[in-house]
Enzyme design. Structure first.
Site, PDB file in Angstrom:
ATOM      1  N   GLU A  52       0.832  -1.209   0.000  1.00 36.17           N
ATOM      2  CA  GLU A  52       0.000   0.000   0.000  1.00 36.17           C
ATOM      3  C   GLU A  52       0.866   1.258   0.000  1.00 36.17           C
ATOM      4  OE1 GLU A  52      -0.117  -2.655   1.902  1.00 36.17           O
ATOM      5  OE2 GLU A  52      -2.073  -2.974   2.855  1.00 36.17           O
ATOM      6  N   ALA A 154      10.341 -36.909  -7.878  1.00 37.00           N
ATOM      7  CA  ALA A 154      10.292 -37.213  -9.305  1.00 37.00           C
ATOM      8  C   ALA A 154      10.291 -38.726  -9.426  1.00 37.00           C
ATOM      9  CB  ALA A 154      11.526 -36.624  -9.981  1.00 37.00           C
TER      10      ALA A 154
END
Ligand SMILES: NC(=O)c1ccc[n+]([C@@H]2O[C@H](COP(=O)([O-])OP(=O)(O)OC[C@H]3O[C@@H](n4cnc5c(N)ncnc54)[C@H](OP(=O)(O)O)[C@@H]3O)[C@@H](O)[C@H]2O)c1
Length: 367
Positions: A52, A154
């Site tokens: 912000e 994997a």
């Protein structure tokens, strides 16, 4: 343009902080006046200004009466920086559109309340799902103070993570391996068992040109990591924590002298207690851990209930071999009804491989 369009811009902006803001959330903000974007900003680095304030500082004209779009509720407390609500009130912004509420107990709706009390119009929940998805790790960490754990492996299409001789380089193709490097940049920690250190001597760093190295964590109950191991030798480049159950300063000393952090923890079933380890890592502000195996540690992590998500990279290969390891070893479940349950997977094609990603629904099998 619609609120959704500007929120989408804020979300894209927020992503730029990926890997640099942990354990803070990724946040993006866009300031719009008379249908024109006059400022954009994001939380860039941990400890630095929030989105912000960056968006307001970037405004090319006065934000008086403008609308601010922000992916996460503005903070209203003093942390490393002063409250964003103060900056918004001072800026003259008239309306704030918030993607999702900040679950941080110090905020949790209070930021929105402060803005409304000062006469600012607040619209909540624009693209809430996307804003929540952006900060899954932060939401978990701020509520549990334990890292969000992603178990990644994997494997071949016959479910092997190594050949019968223990070799695992390489199973997947380059596209998959690049994807893993992106996660190494994104996650604060990367964890393996001593078995993987002894078999592969991995470096466990992030190979992306501008990547950030995760803290390397080795589960090594009896301090068997060789001093010549790459995780020890390269400690100047990336931090290494050895998690052990040994209270033996003489054994720990050479690792400490080499620059490693030796963390002594209680044991559970003869190994490092993984829940205690996660609590200790949380105290070190490690908000997320990429668990890269191997098989024995993966089972133990699932059983301890510390795994939040599973990522299976599947390569179109077959290794065979009754003794070749599968991703999750240990004793396994006896009854299919006792399976660890995962959410329906998200499926992604990565070159020749596929990636399956699922949240863990029921994790702990411990009584
Ligand atoms: N394809 C892939 O994605 C992939 C990924 C990683 C590894 N691998 C392969 O997997 C193989 C190594 O796997 P592994 O199963 O033999 O070894 P591992 O899971 O890497 O390590 C197991 C060891 O970790 C230690 N440990 C410490 N705390 C533990 C805990 N709470 N629970 C369980 N273990 C704990 C235990 O020894 P102490 O208690 O004595 O310390 C245990 O023997 C290698 O062949 C490697 O190439 C493949």
């Amino acid at each position: 343009m619609s609120d959704e369009t500007y929120m989408k811009m804020a979300l894209e902006c927020a992503q730029k902080g990926c890997g640099w803001v942990n354990p803070n959330p990724m946040v993006g903000a866009v300031v719009v006046k008379d249908g024109r974007v006059i400022g954009m900003g994001y939380h860039q680095r941990y400890g630095e200004l929030h989105a912000e304030r960056n968006a307001l500082a970037a405004c090319t004209e006065s934000p008086q009466n403008a609308t601010m779009y922000v992916t996460l509720e503005p903070c209203c407390h003093y942390g490393k920086t002063p409250p964003c609500t103060e900056a918004i009130l001072k800026s003259g912004v008239r309306r704030v559109v918030v993607g999702t509420v900040d679950p941080n107990p110090l905020v949790a709706g209070k930021g929105i309340q402060v803005l409304r009390q000062h006469g600012i119009e607040v619209t909540e929940g624009v693209l809430r799902e996307a804003c929540d998805a952006l900060n899954v790790v932060f939401f978990h960490f701020i509520q549990t103070r334990m890292p969000y754990v992603l178990m990644k492996y994997a494997m071949t299409m016959d479910g092997k993570i190594a050949t019968r001789s223990g070799q695992s380089k390489w199973i997947t193709g380059e596209t998959s391996r690049r994807h893993v490097q992106e996660d190494r940049h994104r996650y604060s920690g990367i964890m393996v068992g001593i078995g993987t250190i002894l078999a592969d001597d991995p470096l466990l760093t992030c190979r992306l040109p501008d990547g950030r190295n995760p803290v390397r964590i080795v589960c090594d109950s009896r301090l068997r990591t060789p001093l010549s191991a790459r995780v020890v030798q390269t400690v100047g480049k990336a931090a290494t924590i050895l998690a052990t159950c040994l209270q033996d300063e003489a054994l720990a000393r050479p690792y400490r002298d080499a620059g490693c952090d030796v963390l002594t923890l209680p044991s559970k079933d003869g190994h490092v207690d993984l829940r205690k380890l996660m609590t200790a890592l949380g105290k070190k502000e490690i908000d997320s851990v990429l668990l890269e195996g191997g098989s024995v540690l993966n089972w133990s992590a699932l059983q301890s209930g510390v795994v939040n998500k599973v990522q299976a990279y599947v390569a179109p290969k077959l290794f065979g071999g009754a003794d070749a390891k599968s991703p999750v070893g240990g004793i396994g479940v006896e009854d299919p009804k006792k399976a660890f349950r995962l959410a329906p997977p998200q499926v992604t094609r990565l070159g020749e491989d596929i990636l399956l990603e699922s949240e863990v629904l029921t994790c702990s099998q411990e009584s």
